[in-house]
Write a protein that holds these residues in place. Structure first.
Motif, PDB file in Angstrom:
ATOM      1  N   SER A 171       0.539  -1.258   0.274  1.00 46.98           N
ATOM      2  CA  SER A 171       0.262   0.079   0.036  1.00 46.98           C
ATOM      3  C   SER A 171       1.305   1.391  -0.184  1.00 46.98           C
ATOM      4  CB  SER A 171      -1.193  -0.059   1.181  1.00 46.98           C
ATOM      5  OG  SER A 171      -1.680  -1.211   1.218  1.00 46.98           O
ATOM      6  N   ILE A 172       2.099   1.399   0.542  1.00 48.41           N
ATOM      7  CA  ILE A 172       2.499   2.670   0.987  1.00 48.41           C
ATOM      8  C   ILE A 172       2.826   2.914  -0.699  1.00 48.41           C
ATOM      9  CG2 ILE A 172       5.339   3.221   2.246  1.00 48.41           C
ATOM     10  CD1 ILE A 172       4.407   1.934   4.259  1.00 48.41           C
ATOM     11  N   ASN A 173       3.770   1.875  -0.879  1.00 47.93           N
ATOM     12  CA  ASN A 173       4.499   1.393  -2.167  1.00 47.93           C
ATOM     13  C   ASN A 173       3.462   2.324  -3.666  1.00 47.93           C
ATOM     14  OD1 ASN A 173       7.112   0.669  -1.919  1.00 47.93           O
ATOM     15  ND2 ASN A 173       6.571  -1.135  -2.178  1.00 47.93           N
ATOM     16  N   GLN A 174       2.173   2.096  -2.832  1.00 48.12           N
ATOM     17  CA  GLN A 174       1.171   2.630  -4.153  1.00 48.12           C
ATOM     18  C   GLN A 174       1.146   3.908  -3.944  1.00 48.12           C
ATOM     19  OE1 GLN A 174      -1.606  -0.146  -5.488  1.00 48.12           O
ATOM     20  NE2 GLN A 174      -3.562   1.803  -6.006  1.00 48.12           N
ATOM     21  N   LEU A 175       0.814   4.261  -2.987  1.00 53.59           N
ATOM     22  CA  LEU A 175       0.468   5.323  -1.987  1.00 53.59           C
ATOM     23  C   LEU A 175       1.694   6.500  -1.734  1.00 53.59           C
ATOM     24  CD1 LEU A 175      -1.190   4.885   0.931  1.00 53.59           C
ATOM     25  CD2 LEU A 175      -2.692   5.695  -1.086  1.00 53.59           C
ATOM     26  N   LYS A 176       2.974   6.783  -2.601  1.00 51.70           N
ATOM     27  CA  LYS A 176       3.924   7.147  -2.591  1.00 51.70           C
ATOM     28  C   LYS A 176       3.857   7.462  -4.348  1.00 51.70           C
ATOM     29  CE  LYS A 176       7.762   4.666   0.094  1.00 51.70           C
ATOM     30  NZ  LYS A 176       9.089   4.268  -0.326  1.00 51.70           N
ATOM     31  N   LYS A 177       3.230   7.349  -4.774  1.00 48.38           N
ATOM     32  CA  LYS A 177       2.905   7.619  -5.869  1.00 48.38           C
ATOM     33  C   LYS A 177       2.209   9.154  -6.350  1.00 48.38           C
ATOM     34  CE  LYS A 177       2.751   3.056  -8.417  1.00 48.38           C
ATOM     35  NZ  LYS A 177       1.667   2.318  -8.449  1.00 48.38           N
ATOM     36  N   PHE A 178       1.389   8.673  -5.673  1.00 47.51           N
ATOM     37  CA  PHE A 178       0.817  10.204  -5.638  1.00 47.51           C
ATOM     38  C   PHE A 178       0.828  11.818  -3.990  1.00 47.51           C
ATOM     39  CE2 PHE A 178      -2.819   7.467  -5.115  1.00 47.51           C
ATOM     40  CZ  PHE A 178      -3.636   6.917  -5.954  1.00 47.51           C
ATOM     41  N   ASP A 179       1.211  12.603  -5.070  1.00 42.71           N
ATOM     42  CA  ASP A 179       2.110  13.777  -4.445  1.00 42.71           C
ATOM     43  C   ASP A 179       1.586  14.292  -3.158  1.00 42.71           C
ATOM     44  OD1 ASP A 179       3.994  14.486  -3.349  1.00 42.71           O
ATOM     45  OD2 ASP A 179       3.904  16.697  -4.691  1.00 42.71           O
ATOM     46  N   LYS A 180       0.579  13.212  -2.217  1.00 46.02           N
ATOM     47  CA  LYS A 180       0.447  13.463  -0.526  1.00 46.02           C
ATOM     48  C   LYS A 180       0.429  13.305   0.339  1.00 46.02           C
ATOM     49  CE  LYS A 180      -3.094  14.594  -4.242  1.00 46.02           C
ATOM     50  NZ  LYS A 180      -3.648  15.487  -4.786  1.00 46.02           N
ATOM     51  N   LEU A 181       0.421  13.792   1.546  1.00 45.03           N
ATOM     52  CA  LEU A 181       0.120  13.327   2.591  1.00 45.03           C
ATOM     53  C   LEU A 181      -0.584  12.215   3.015  1.00 45.03           C
ATOM     54  CD1 LEU A 181       1.761  13.795   5.849  1.00 45.03           C
ATOM     55  CD2 LEU A 181       0.768  15.403   6.292  1.00 45.03           C
ATOM     56  N   VAL A 182      -0.128  10.630   3.534  1.00 42.49           N
ATOM     57  CA  VAL A 182      -0.912  10.009   4.052  1.00 42.49           C
ATOM     58  C   VAL A 182      -0.537   9.876   5.207  1.00 42.49           C
ATOM     59  CG1 VAL A 182      -2.246   7.957   3.139  1.00 42.49           C
ATOM     60  CG2 VAL A 182      -1.790   9.364   1.240  1.00 42.49           C
ATOM     61  N   VAL A 183      -1.772   9.908   6.187  1.00 38.80           N
ATOM     62  CA  VAL A 183      -1.245   9.160   7.592  1.00 38.80           C
ATOM     63  C   VAL A 183      -2.256   8.411   7.055  1.00 38.80           C
ATOM     64  CG1 VAL A 183      -1.394   9.963   9.873  1.00 38.80           C
ATOM     65  CG2 VAL A 183      -1.172  11.603   8.071  1.00 38.80           C
ATOM     66  N   ILE A 184      -1.062   6.940   8.756  1.00 36.72           N
ATOM     67  CA  ILE A 184      -1.339   5.313   8.547  1.00 36.72           C
ATOM     68  C   ILE A 184      -1.345   5.253  10.432  1.00 36.72           C
ATOM     69  CG2 ILE A 184      -1.765   3.624   8.326  1.00 36.72           C
ATOM     70  CD1 ILE A 184      -0.743   4.092   4.930  1.00 36.72           C
ATOM     71  N   THR A 185      -2.547   4.672  11.000  1.00 37.32           N
ATOM     72  CA  THR A 185      -2.668   4.444  12.234  1.00 37.32           C
ATOM     73  C   THR A 185      -2.386   2.389  12.284  1.00 37.32           C
ATOM     74  OG1 THR A 185      -4.507   4.636  12.789  1.00 37.32           O
ATOM     75  CG2 THR A 185      -3.734   6.897  12.664  1.00 37.32           C
ATOM     76  N   ARG A 186      -1.672   2.249  13.486  1.00 38.49           N
ATOM     77  CA  ARG A 186      -1.696   0.934  13.376  1.00 38.49           C
ATOM     78  C   ARG A 186      -1.989   0.801  15.279  1.00 38.49           C
ATOM     79  NH1 ARG A 186       3.560  -0.852  11.335  1.00 38.49           N
ATOM     80  NH2 ARG A 186       2.769  -2.793  10.628  1.00 38.49           N
ATOM     81  N   SER A 187      -2.866   1.288  15.777  1.00 34.14           N
ATOM     82  CA  SER A 187      -3.091   0.916  17.260  1.00 34.14           C
ATOM     83  C   SER A 187      -1.422   0.851  17.702  1.00 34.14           C
ATOM     84  CB  SER A 187      -3.874   0.098  17.415  1.00 34.14           C
ATOM     85  OG  SER A 187      -3.621  -0.808  17.274  1.00 34.14           O
ATOM     86  N   ASP A 188      -1.246  -0.679  18.281  1.00 27.63           N
ATOM     87  CA  ASP A 188       0.079  -0.428  19.115  1.00 27.63           C
ATOM     88  C   ASP A 188       1.646  -0.493  18.498  1.00 27.63           C
ATOM     89  OD1 ASP A 188      -1.122  -3.036  18.312  1.00 27.63           O
ATOM     90  OD2 ASP A 188      -0.209  -4.048  20.174  1.00 27.63           O
ATOM     91  N   LYS A 189       1.018  -0.558  17.312  1.00 23.13           N
ATOM     92  CA  LYS A 189       2.743  -0.766  16.473  1.00 23.13           C
ATOM     93  C   LYS A 189       2.330   1.025  16.048  1.00 23.13           C
ATOM     94  CE  LYS A 189       1.108  -4.533  13.419  1.00 23.13           C
ATOM     95  NZ  LYS A 189       0.832  -4.872  13.833  1.00 23.13           N
ATOM     96  N   GLY A 190       2.686   1.638  16.306  1.00 19.51           N
ATOM     97  CA  GLY A 190       2.525   3.086  16.424  1.00 19.51           C
ATOM     98  C   GLY A 190       1.496   3.582  14.937  1.00 19.51           C
ATOM     99  N   SER A 191       2.404   4.541  14.310  1.00 20.24           N
ATOM    100  CA  SER A 191       1.739   5.575  13.480  1.00 20.24           C
ATOM    101  C   SER A 191       2.866   5.871  12.505  1.00 20.24           C
ATOM    102  CB  SER A 191       1.409   6.509  13.670  1.00 20.24           C
ATOM    103  OG  SER A 191       2.411   7.519  14.216  1.00 20.24           O
ATOM    104  N   LEU A 192       2.744   6.390  10.682  1.00 16.94           N
ATOM    105  CA  LEU A 192       3.016   6.651   9.452  1.00 16.94           C
ATOM    106  C   LEU A 192       2.859   7.482   9.060  1.00 16.94           C
ATOM    107  CD1 LEU A 192       3.144   5.297   7.003  1.00 16.94           C
ATOM    108  CD2 LEU A 192       3.863   2.995   8.210  1.00 16.94           C
TER     109      LEU A 192
END
Length: 304
Positions: A229-250
């Motif tokens: 998913s990250i590799n695909q979303l990198k193509k967009f020039d956007k700020l995408v914020v992903i939460t992963r509960s106890d695994k943190g966020s990116l």
């Protein structure tokens, strides 16, 4: 001058009640789920619970409340009726300094309400009666209520009906014409499943910022794991914020991935609104021009 953010979302009164597991089974409710109910189901449930607390809710409204709590300047537009719950809603936002940019009127449907059933293990099971809240239309949003903000924040939940789509586009167009940034939360995995193509197009064409959890993001991209998913979303020039509960966020920004640890808590009391408050911390810092790492960190702290 304080940076201003305007949230547009479902105005839903949260009615909190403690119940046992037996109650969920008896009412055919799946623990931890969010179920949309109709008026009669709502009335039946309301009769059978002991209400502990009533507060203004709705995903984006929670985020605006969080921003206000962090001393940011936030406003909210959501549709309520001028009934008991509608008045409570208005008062509840006013008490926490969120500007409510909506003029309520007599409506055919009651104010939206979510009964949040909290079981002894802190899980929440939500039964939401949308009422009038899902009928927010372009007519409810004036250009002036958008203009003096730097960012508008929309929720995926609102995309559900014809009118809502027009309302979304209306708000987005005003924002774009006036160089106001546009952020959106994906809200819920079922929401993403239903509107995958629409949300994908919004990200591509309209949004500056997208916030979602890992499952919602994978659903949106149609990938099995986060890395794809990250590799695909990198193509967009956007700020995408992903939460992963106890695994943190990116966050993904300009081809770069910024990671952040989660903040550990000793005892989980309640999971209600953790994602909404993560967004509050993140967006408040973002408007204060903090670097993305700090935005994620403050989001995690507030969520915890």
């Amino acid at each position: 001058m304080n940076k201003k953010i305007l949230g547009i979302g479902n105005a839903i009164v949260d009615v909190l009640a403690k119940v046992d597991d037996e109650f969920l089974i008896k009412n055919n409710l799946v623990k931890g789920s969010m179920k949309l109910i109709d008026k009669s189901e709502f009335e039946k449930l309301e009769k059978n619970i002991k209400i502990e607390k009533v507060v203004a809710g709705g995903s984006v409204a929670n985020t605006m409340a969080g921003i206000s709590y962090l001393k940011g300047s936030s406003s909210f537009i959501g549709k309520v009726n001028s009934d008991k719950f509608g008045n409570l809603y208005k008062k509840s936002l006013k008490n926490i300094n969120v500007n409510f940019h909506y003029i309520e009127k007599k409506e055919s449907l009651p104010t939206g309400t979510s009964i949040i059933l909290i079981t002894p293990d802190s899980e929440r099971t939500m039964c939401t009666y949308l009422g009038i809240s899902s009928h927010l239309s372009a007519d409810d949003i004036s250009k002036n209520s958008i203009l003096d903000h730097e960012l508008i924040f929309l929720e995926g939940y609102l995309w559900d009906k014809g009118d809502s789509e027009k309302m979304f586009k209306h708000a987005i167009n005003i924002a774009k014409e006036n160089k106001i940034k546009i952020a959106m939360s994906l809200s819920d995995i079922f929401c993403v499943t239903r509107h995958k193509q629409d949300f994908y197009n919004l990200l591509k064409n309209d949004l500056n910022i997208l916030i979602g959890n890992e499952n919602e993001i994978n659903e949106l991209t149609g990938k099995k794991n986060l890395l794809d998913s990250i590799n695909q979303l990198k193509k967009f020039d956007k700020l995408v914020v992903i939460t992963r509960s106890d695994k943190g966020s990116l966050a993904i920004k300009n081809n770069e991935v910024i990671n952040c640890e989660s903040v550990k808590v000793d005892k989980v009391l309640d999971l209600t609104g953790a994602g909404d408050l993560f967004a509050a911390g993140f967006l408040k810092e973002y408007l204060d021009k903090s670097d993305i790492k700090k935005c994620l960190t403050i989001g995690s702290i507030i969520a915890s």
